[in-house]
Design a protein around this motif. Structure first.
Motif, PDB file in Angstrom:
ATOM      1  N   ILE A  48       0.831  -1.209   0.000  1.00 20.09           N
ATOM      2  CA  ILE A  48       0.000   0.000   0.000  1.00 20.09           C
ATOM      3  C   ILE A  48       0.861   1.253   0.000  1.00 20.09           C
ATOM      4  O   ILE A  48       0.665   2.164  -0.814  1.00 20.09           O
ATOM      5  CB  ILE A  48      -0.955  -0.006   1.209  1.00 20.09           C
ATOM      6  N   ASN A  49       1.833   1.319   0.897  1.00 21.79           N
ATOM      7  CA  ASN A  49       2.605   2.550   1.074  1.00 21.79           C
ATOM      8  C   ASN A  49       3.595   2.818  -0.049  1.00 21.79           C
ATOM      9  O   ASN A  49       3.875   3.977  -0.368  1.00 21.79           O
ATOM     10  CB  ASN A  49       3.372   2.504   2.399  1.00 21.79           C
ATOM     11  N   LEU A  50       4.142   1.761  -0.645  1.00 28.33           N
ATOM     12  CA  LEU A  50       5.175   1.961  -1.668  1.00 28.33           C
ATOM     13  C   LEU A  50       4.688   1.578  -3.065  1.00 28.33           C
ATOM     14  O   LEU A  50       4.730   2.402  -3.985  1.00 28.33           O
ATOM     15  CB  LEU A  50       6.431   1.169  -1.309  1.00 28.33           C
ATOM     16  N   THR A  51       4.213   0.345  -3.232  1.00 26.41           N
ATOM     17  CA  THR A  51       3.733  -0.063  -4.554  1.00 26.41           C
ATOM     18  C   THR A  51       2.538   0.775  -4.972  1.00 26.41           C
ATOM     19  O   THR A  51       2.451   1.215  -6.133  1.00 26.41           O
ATOM     20  CB  THR A  51       3.362  -1.556  -4.557  1.00 26.41           C
ATOM     21  N   GLY A  52       1.609   1.029  -4.053  1.00 27.95           N
ATOM     22  CA  GLY A  52       0.464   1.869  -4.372  1.00 27.95           C
ATOM     23  C   GLY A  52       0.867   3.273  -4.774  1.00 27.95           C
ATOM     24  O   GLY A  52       0.275   3.883  -5.676  1.00 27.95           O
ATOM     25  N   THR A  53       1.893   3.796  -4.124  1.00 29.76           N
ATOM     26  CA  THR A  53       2.419   5.117  -4.474  1.00 29.76           C
ATOM     27  C   THR A  53       2.999   5.111  -5.881  1.00 29.76           C
ATOM     28  O   THR A  53       2.733   6.019  -6.688  1.00 29.76           O
ATOM     29  CB  THR A  53       3.490   5.543  -3.456  1.00 29.76           C
ATOM     30  N   PHE A  54       3.792   4.095  -6.198  1.00 32.14           N
ATOM     31  CA  PHE A  54       4.366   4.005  -7.539  1.00 32.14           C
ATOM     32  C   PHE A  54       3.281   3.913  -8.601  1.00 32.14           C
ATOM     33  O   PHE A  54       3.338   4.595  -9.635  1.00 32.14           O
ATOM     34  CB  PHE A  54       5.293   2.803  -7.656  1.00 32.14           C
ATOM     35  N   LEU A  55       2.287   3.077  -8.380  1.00 24.70           N
ATOM     36  CA  LEU A  55       1.241   2.880  -9.387  1.00 24.70           C
ATOM     37  C   LEU A  55       0.423   4.152  -9.595  1.00 24.70           C
ATOM     38  O   LEU A  55       0.007   4.455 -10.716  1.00 24.70           O
ATOM     39  CB  LEU A  55       0.339   1.720  -8.985  1.00 24.70           C
ATOM     40  N   GLY A  56       0.197   4.907  -8.521  1.00 24.05           N
ATOM     41  CA  GLY A  56      -0.480   6.186  -8.665  1.00 24.05           C
ATOM     42  C   GLY A  56       0.346   7.172  -9.473  1.00 24.05           C
ATOM     43  O   GLY A  56      -0.165   7.851 -10.371  1.00 24.05           O
ATOM     44  N   ALA A  57       1.637   7.252  -9.154  1.00 28.01           N
ATOM     45  CA  ALA A  57       2.524   8.149  -9.900  1.00 28.01           C
ATOM     46  C   ALA A  57       2.623   7.732 -11.364  1.00 28.01           C
ATOM     47  O   ALA A  57       2.688   8.578 -12.261  1.00 28.01           O
ATOM     48  CB  ALA A  57       3.906   8.157  -9.249  1.00 28.01           C
ATOM     49  N   GLN A  58       2.634   6.443 -11.602  1.00 27.98           N
ATOM     50  CA  GLN A  58       2.690   5.938 -12.973  1.00 27.98           C
ATOM     51  C   GLN A  58       1.447   6.350 -13.760  1.00 27.98           C
ATOM     52  O   GLN A  58       1.544   6.821 -14.905  1.00 27.98           O
ATOM     53  CB  GLN A  58       2.814   4.421 -12.960  1.00 27.98           C
ATOM     54  N   ALA A  59       0.277   6.181 -13.138  1.00 29.52           N
ATOM     55  CA  ALA A  59      -0.963   6.573 -13.798  1.00 29.52           C
ATOM     56  C   ALA A  59      -0.986   8.070 -14.063  1.00 29.52           C
ATOM     57  O   ALA A  59      -1.436   8.526 -15.131  1.00 29.52           O
ATOM     58  CB  ALA A  59      -2.157   6.166 -12.941  1.00 29.52           C
ATOM     59  N   ALA A  60      -0.490   8.851 -13.099  1.00 29.48           N
ATOM     60  CA  ALA A  60      -0.442  10.296 -13.274  1.00 29.48           C
ATOM     61  C   ALA A  60       0.471  10.674 -14.436  1.00 29.48           C
ATOM     62  O   ALA A  60       0.121  11.512 -15.283  1.00 29.48           O
ATOM     63  CB  ALA A  60       0.043  10.957 -11.985  1.00 29.48           C
ATOM     64  N   ALA A  61       1.646  10.062 -14.466  1.00 29.07           N
ATOM     65  CA  ALA A  61       2.629  10.401 -15.501  1.00 29.07           C
ATOM     66  C   ALA A  61       2.097  10.123 -16.908  1.00 29.07           C
ATOM     67  O   ALA A  61       2.493  10.792 -17.868  1.00 29.07           O
ATOM     68  CB  ALA A  61       3.916   9.620 -15.265  1.00 29.07           C
TER      69      ALA A  61
END
Length: 249
Positions: free
Chosen positions: A114-127
């Protein structure tokens, strides 16, 4: 200078919006005139939050660990508001303190996912949908740089989030997208609330904080509003510490 820090009309995704610090940020960005996409696990919490806001936010209930869900949030923001200007990766969990001997693999995986993988996936979707001038803001923690015993998984996840911030800033900088983290100290709401109710732990935090108190709701939004605005256009790859001086002692 005042207009540079304006976020009115900015299209902002906020994960972890259903409770605690997420609700505080949602209220602050709504009051500042942003168009919000609210993300949390449960729709009921988001519907309850939406009723307290002036604007008409997009409500997206789902799991930030799911890449398809993050992509769907991005697409719905484009359909509803025409794009995404700011994505705040705020979703996170921190259970009670657990020793390394007692922590189960399932607990470790859940926290890191949640804290790390979820953060990456959110940033990826944003990018994938952001245009130049976009902002990605990651909620970090002073525990990521100054761990405490019993919080190994949480410390590892937040330390990773700080490193991820720098890596994404390097990659997305040529596209004029900034990536920054906010390393939070101890607040009397959100994930720190159960610590605040423990007198021994509460006093321990106060004794190790330069300002001599816990953070309050009013101490939180300013850093995020700054990083979401034009005022921070030349700030990227930075972890902005908001901890009342906890990390100094």
């Amino acid at each position: 200078m005042e207009s540079w820090a304006d976020v009115s009309g900015r299209r902002v995704v906020l994960t972890g919006a259903g409770r605690g610090l997420g609700r505080i940020l949602a209220s602050a960005f709504d009051a500042a005139g942003a168009h919000l996409g609210l993300v949390a696990r449960t729709k009921d919490s988001l519907d309850d939050l939406a009723q307290t806001l002036k604007g008409d936010p997009l409500v997206c209930a789902g799991d930030v660990r799911d890449d398809e869900f993050n992509g769907r949030v991005a697409r719905q923001m484009v359909e509803r508001f025409g794009g995404v200007d700011v994505w705040i990766c705020n979703a996170g969990i921190s259970p009670e303190m657990t020793s390394v001997s007692d922590m189960s693999p399932e607990t470790w995986r859940e926290i890191v996912d949640i804290n790390l993988t979820g953060t990456f996936l959110g940033a990826q979707a944003a990018a994938r949908v952001m245009e130049p001038g976009g902002r990605i803001i990651i909620t970090g923690s002073v525990i990521g740089d100054r761990p405490r015993a019993g919080l190994s998984a949480y410390a590892a996840s937040k330390s990773g989030a700080h490193a991820l911030t720098q890596a994404l800033a390097l990659e997305l900088g040529p596209r004029d997208i900034t990536v920054n983290a906010v390393a939070l100290g101890w607040f009397d709401t959100g994930l720190g609330a159960h610590w605040h109710r423990d007198e021994r732990r509460e006093n321990d935090i106060v004794d190790h904080t330069s300002l001599g108190r816990w953070g309050t709701a009013g101490d939180l939004p300013g850093a995020y509003l700054f990083l979401a605005s034009a005022a921070s256009g030349y700030v990227t790859g930075t972890t902005l510490t908001v901890d009342g001086g906890y990390s100094l002692i």
